[in-house]
Motif scaffolding. Structure first.
Motif, PDB file in Angstrom:
ATOM      1  N   MET A  61       0.827  -1.209   0.000  1.00 46.26           N
ATOM      2  CA  MET A  61       0.000   0.000   0.000  1.00 46.26           C
ATOM      3  C   MET A  61       0.864   1.263   0.000  1.00 46.26           C
ATOM      4  O   MET A  61       0.532   2.251  -0.640  1.00 46.26           O
ATOM      5  CB  MET A  61      -0.957   0.002   1.198  1.00 46.26           C
ATOM      6  CG  MET A  61      -2.048  -1.036   1.102  1.00 46.26           C
ATOM      7  SD  MET A  61      -2.990  -0.965  -0.447  1.00 46.26           S
ATOM      8  CE  MET A  61      -3.717   0.641  -0.335  1.00 46.26           C
ATOM      9  N   TYR A  62       2.000   1.242   0.697  1.00 40.75           N
ATOM     10  CA  TYR A  62       2.900   2.379   0.679  1.00 40.75           C
ATOM     11  C   TYR A  62       3.478   2.569  -0.726  1.00 40.75           C
ATOM     12  O   TYR A  62       3.582   3.696  -1.211  1.00 40.75           O
ATOM     13  CB  TYR A  62       4.043   2.213   1.687  1.00 40.75           C
ATOM     14  CG  TYR A  62       5.013   3.357   1.612  1.00 40.75           C
ATOM     15  CD1 TYR A  62       4.699   4.589   2.169  1.00 40.75           C
ATOM     16  CD2 TYR A  62       6.225   3.215   0.953  1.00 40.75           C
ATOM     17  CE1 TYR A  62       5.573   5.653   2.077  1.00 40.75           C
ATOM     18  CE2 TYR A  62       7.104   4.275   0.857  1.00 40.75           C
ATOM     19  CZ  TYR A  62       6.776   5.494   1.423  1.00 40.75           C
ATOM     20  OH  TYR A  62       7.634   6.544   1.313  1.00 40.75           O
ATOM     21  N   LYS A  66       3.201   5.798  -2.977  1.00 44.35           N
ATOM     22  CA  LYS A  66       4.400   6.463  -3.458  1.00 44.35           C
ATOM     23  C   LYS A  66       4.284   6.758  -4.956  1.00 44.35           C
ATOM     24  O   LYS A  66       4.699   7.818  -5.411  1.00 44.35           O
ATOM     25  CB  LYS A  66       5.617   5.592  -3.175  1.00 44.35           C
ATOM     26  CG  LYS A  66       6.935   6.231  -3.497  1.00 44.35           C
ATOM     27  CD  LYS A  66       8.115   5.469  -2.927  1.00 44.35           C
ATOM     28  CE  LYS A  66       8.169   4.048  -3.382  1.00 44.35           C
ATOM     29  NZ  LYS A  66       9.386   3.346  -2.977  1.00 44.35           N
ATOM     30  N   VAL A  67       3.711   5.840  -5.714  1.00 43.17           N
ATOM     31  CA  VAL A  67       3.517   6.046  -7.151  1.00 43.17           C
ATOM     32  C   VAL A  67       2.452   7.114  -7.389  1.00 43.17           C
ATOM     33  O   VAL A  67       2.601   7.969  -8.260  1.00 43.17           O
ATOM     34  CB  VAL A  67       3.123   4.718  -7.840  1.00 43.17           C
ATOM     35  CG1 VAL A  67       2.667   4.952  -9.256  1.00 43.17           C
ATOM     36  CG2 VAL A  67       4.290   3.747  -7.788  1.00 43.17           C
ATOM     37  N   ALA A  68       1.397   7.103  -6.588  1.00 41.41           N
ATOM     38  CA  ALA A  68       0.295   8.045  -6.770  1.00 41.41           C
ATOM     39  C   ALA A  68       0.689   9.472  -6.403  1.00 41.41           C
ATOM     40  O   ALA A  68       0.236  10.430  -7.025  1.00 41.41           O
ATOM     41  CB  ALA A  68      -0.915   7.615  -5.948  1.00 41.41           C
ATOM     42  N   ASP A  69       1.549   9.637  -5.401  1.00 38.66           N
ATOM     43  CA  ASP A  69       1.936  10.973  -4.944  1.00 38.66           C
ATOM     44  C   ASP A  69       3.427  10.975  -4.571  1.00 38.66           C
ATOM     45  O   ASP A  69       3.776  10.960  -3.388  1.00 38.66           O
ATOM     46  CB  ASP A  69       1.079  11.380  -3.744  1.00 38.66           C
ATOM     47  CG  ASP A  69       1.212  12.855  -3.412  1.00 38.66           C
ATOM     48  OD1 ASP A  69       1.939  13.574  -4.122  1.00 38.66           O
ATOM     49  OD2 ASP A  69       0.585  13.284  -2.426  1.00 38.66           O
ATOM     50  N   THR A  72       4.972  13.714  -1.900  1.00 39.83           N
ATOM     51  CA  THR A  72       4.695  13.502  -0.480  1.00 39.83           C
ATOM     52  C   THR A  72       5.452  12.295   0.043  1.00 39.83           C
ATOM     53  O   THR A  72       6.015  12.328   1.115  1.00 39.83           O
ATOM     54  CB  THR A  72       3.182  13.311  -0.268  1.00 39.83           C
ATOM     55  OG1 THR A  72       2.500  14.442  -0.803  1.00 39.83           O
ATOM     56  CG2 THR A  72       2.868  13.180   1.200  1.00 39.83           C
ATOM     57  N   ALA A  73       5.474  11.227  -0.719  1.00 36.46           N
ATOM     58  CA  ALA A  73       6.167  10.014  -0.303  1.00 36.46           C
ATOM     59  C   ALA A  73       7.672  10.253  -0.192  1.00 36.46           C
ATOM     60  O   ALA A  73       8.346   9.699   0.666  1.00 36.46           O
ATOM     61  CB  ALA A  73       5.888   8.873  -1.262  1.00 36.46           C
ATOM     62  N   GLN A  74       8.202  11.128  -1.034  1.00 33.91           N
ATOM     63  CA  GLN A  74       9.630  11.417  -1.023  1.00 33.91           C
ATOM     64  C   GLN A  74      10.032  12.170   0.251  1.00 33.91           C
ATOM     65  O   GLN A  74      11.139  12.008   0.747  1.00 33.91           O
ATOM     66  CB  GLN A  74       9.993  12.250  -2.253  1.00 33.91           C
ATOM     67  CG  GLN A  74      11.472  12.399  -2.467  1.00 33.91           C
ATOM     68  CD  GLN A  74      11.750  13.148  -3.748  1.00 33.91           C
ATOM     69  OE1 GLN A  74      11.029  14.097  -4.057  1.00 33.91           O
ATOM     70  NE2 GLN A  74      12.742  12.735  -4.470  1.00 33.91           N
TER      71      GLN A  74
END
Length: 78
Positions: A61-62, A66-69, A72-74
């Motif tokens: 799920m993470y 990470k792919v979707a946003d 923010t994930a970075q």
């Protein structure tokens, strides 16, 4: 009442979503479900399999998040 309990709580493998919700609760994290699974289930390999399944699902799920946003994930270096 015992039949209802066994129906909803008697089998650990039907409660994966509940385990994920417990992990996401900031009071418990990943250790509590493992501890509580050993109380409910005597089969160690099944407990480890469920624990790994929950962990793998959360990692997946993470990765989806990470792919979707990616911005923010970075920012999370966790």
């Amino acid at each position: 009442m015992k039949r209802k309990f066994d129906k909803y709580w008697g089998k650990v493998d039907i409660n994966k979503l509940l385990l994920i919700a417990i992990v996401l609760d900031s009071r418990y994290k990943m250790e509590y479900p493992l501890f509580s699974l050993f109380d409910l289930e005597s089969n160690t390999s099944k407990v480890n399999e469920l624990h790994k399944g929950v962990k793998d699902f959360l990692i997946h799920m993470y990765d989806v998040y990470k792919v979707a946003d990616p911005l923010t994930a970075q920012s999370y270096k966790g």
